[in-house]
Motif scaffolding. Structure first.
Motif, short mmCIF file in Angstrom:
data_model
loop_
_atom_site.label_atom_id
_atom_site.label_comp_id
_atom_site.label_asym_id
_atom_site.label_seq_id
_atom_site.Cartn_x
_atom_site.Cartn_y
_atom_site.Cartn_z
N ALA A 105 0.84 -1.21 0.00
CA ALA A 105 0.00 0.00 0.00
C ALA A 105 0.87 1.26 0.00
N GLN A 106 1.98 1.21 0.70
CA GLN A 106 2.86 2.38 0.72
C GLN A 106 3.50 2.63 -0.64
N ALA A 107 3.77 1.56 -1.38
CA ALA A 107 4.31 1.74 -2.74
C ALA A 107 3.28 2.48 -3.60
N ILE A 108 2.01 2.12 -3.42
CA ILE A 108 0.93 2.80 -4.15
C ILE A 108 0.86 4.27 -3.76
N GLU A 109 0.88 4.54 -2.47
CA GLU A 109 0.81 5.94 -2.01
C GLU A 109 2.01 6.74 -2.51
N HIS A 110 3.18 6.15 -2.47
CA HIS A 110 4.37 6.88 -2.93
C HIS A 110 4.27 7.22 -4.42
N TYR A 111 3.73 6.30 -5.20
CA TYR A 111 3.54 6.58 -6.63
C TYR A 111 2.58 7.75 -6.81
N GLU A 112 1.50 7.73 -6.04
CA GLU A 112 0.52 8.82 -6.13
C GLU A 112 1.13 10.15 -5.68
N ILE A 113 1.92 10.10 -4.63
CA ILE A 113 2.56 11.31 -4.13
C ILE A 113 3.45 11.93 -5.22
N ALA A 114 4.21 11.08 -5.91
CA ALA A 114 5.05 11.57 -7.01
C ALA A 114 4.18 12.17 -8.12
N GLY A 115 3.14 11.47 -8.49
CA GLY A 115 2.29 11.90 -9.60
C GLY A 115 1.54 13.19 -9.30
N TYR A 116 0.92 13.25 -8.13
CA TYR A 116 0.17 14.45 -7.78
C TYR A 116 1.09 15.64 -7.54
N GLY A 117 2.28 15.38 -7.04
CA GLY A 117 3.24 16.47 -6.87
C GLY A 117 3.59 17.09 -8.22
N THR A 118 3.83 16.24 -9.21
CA THR A 118 4.13 16.71 -10.57
C THR A 118 2.95 17.48 -11.14
N ALA A 119 1.76 16.88 -11.06
CA ALA A 119 0.57 17.51 -11.65
C ALA A 119 0.29 18.86 -10.99
N ARG A 120 0.42 18.90 -9.67
CA ARG A 120 0.19 20.15 -8.94
C ARG A 120 1.17 21.24 -9.40
N SER A 121 2.43 20.87 -9.53
CA SER A 121 3.45 21.85 -9.93
C SER A 121 3.22 22.36 -11.36
N ILE A 122 2.82 21.46 -12.25
CA ILE A 122 2.55 21.88 -13.63
C ILE A 122 1.33 22.79 -13.67
N ALA A 123 0.28 22.44 -12.89
CA ALA A 123 -0.92 23.29 -12.83
C ALA A 123 -0.55 24.70 -12.36
N ALA A 124 0.28 24.77 -11.34
CA ALA A 124 0.70 26.08 -10.81
C ALA A 124 1.50 26.85 -11.86
N GLN A 125 2.39 26.12 -12.56
CA GLN A 125 3.21 26.73 -13.60
C GLN A 125 2.34 27.31 -14.72
N LEU A 126 1.24 26.61 -15.02
CA LEU A 126 0.34 27.07 -16.08
C LEU A 126 -0.58 28.20 -15.61
N GLY A 127 -0.51 28.52 -14.33
CA GLY A 127 -1.35 29.59 -13.81
C GLY A 127 -2.73 29.13 -13.36
N PHE A 128 -2.90 27.80 -13.26
CA PHE A 128 -4.17 27.25 -12.79
C PHE A 128 -4.12 27.07 -11.27
N GLY A 129 -4.17 28.17 -10.58
CA GLY A 129 -4.01 28.15 -9.12
C GLY A 129 -5.08 27.33 -8.41
N ASP A 130 -6.33 27.43 -8.89
CA ASP A 130 -7.43 26.69 -8.25
C ASP A 130 -7.22 25.19 -8.37
N VAL A 131 -6.80 24.76 -9.56
CA VAL A 131 -6.55 23.33 -9.76
C VAL A 131 -5.36 22.88 -8.92
#
Ligand code: FE
Ligand code: FE
Ligand code: FE
Length: 171
Positions: A105-131
């Motif tokens: 289960a922790q392997a799954i969470e770590h994968y999600e943490i990596a993925g959501y961290g990336t997606a969040r940073s790209i959203a911020a970079q694109l100026g999509f603050g709400d997302v």
């Protein structure tokens, strides 16, 4: 699928996460059923509800884009869940199996943490603050789940962890 722009990468990453959540939503009830410790069972059940809400968040983000998030398969999650299923099928001491389930289960969470961290940073970079804020909320939940799994494995001041209990099992 081309990656000609950060917008394309952003959509691709979110589709991958959407596929990951769908797979997790299918797998968590099986992991809850396989867990011996009550707290671990409840932890999986609680995270199932969270995962359903997380998938809905991605659907909402795509609604804003006039698109749907399906059409991609997260191959990594397929593999991680397969490893979890292997543990579920294995015979053995229930406490040792719980320790193994926590690891999967922790392997799954770590994968999600990596993925959501990336997606969040790209959203911020694109100026999509709400997302970015919505994705941060999900990211926080994934970290929380990981922390809870840590606590269950390692114990705290008042209770022994599953790992310590599993040391009593004899081959
Ligand atoms: Fe999730
Ligand atoms: Fe993936
Ligand atoms: Fe998760």
């Amino acid at each position: 699928m081309k990656l000609n722009s950060m917008e394309m990468l952003y959509a691709d990453k979110l589709k991958d996460l959407y596929s990951a959540e769908q797979q997790i939503i299918e797998a968590l009830p099986k992991m809850a059923e396989a867990a011996a410790a009550k707290e671990l069972k409840q932890g999986f059940q609680k995270h199932l509800k969270q995962s359903q809400a997380q998938a809905k968040r991605i659907e909402k983000i795509f609604k804003g884009l006039g698109e749907k998030p399906d059409g991609k398969t997260c191959e990594a999650m397929k593999g991680l869940i397969k490893e979890g299923q292997e543990i579920i099928k294995m015979k053995g001491d229930p406490v040792v199996k719980d320790a193994a389930l926590i690891g999967a289960a922790q392997a799954i969470e770590h994968y999600e943490i990596a993925g959501y961290g990336t997606a969040r940073s790209i959203a911020a970079q694109l100026g999509f603050g709400d997302v970015a804020d919505i994705l941060q909320e999900t990211l926080d939940e994934e970290w929380e789940m990981n922390e809870q799994l840590n606590r269950l494995a390692l114990g705290d001041a008042s209770t022994a962890g599953i790992n310590e209990e599993a040391m009593m099992a004899e081959a």
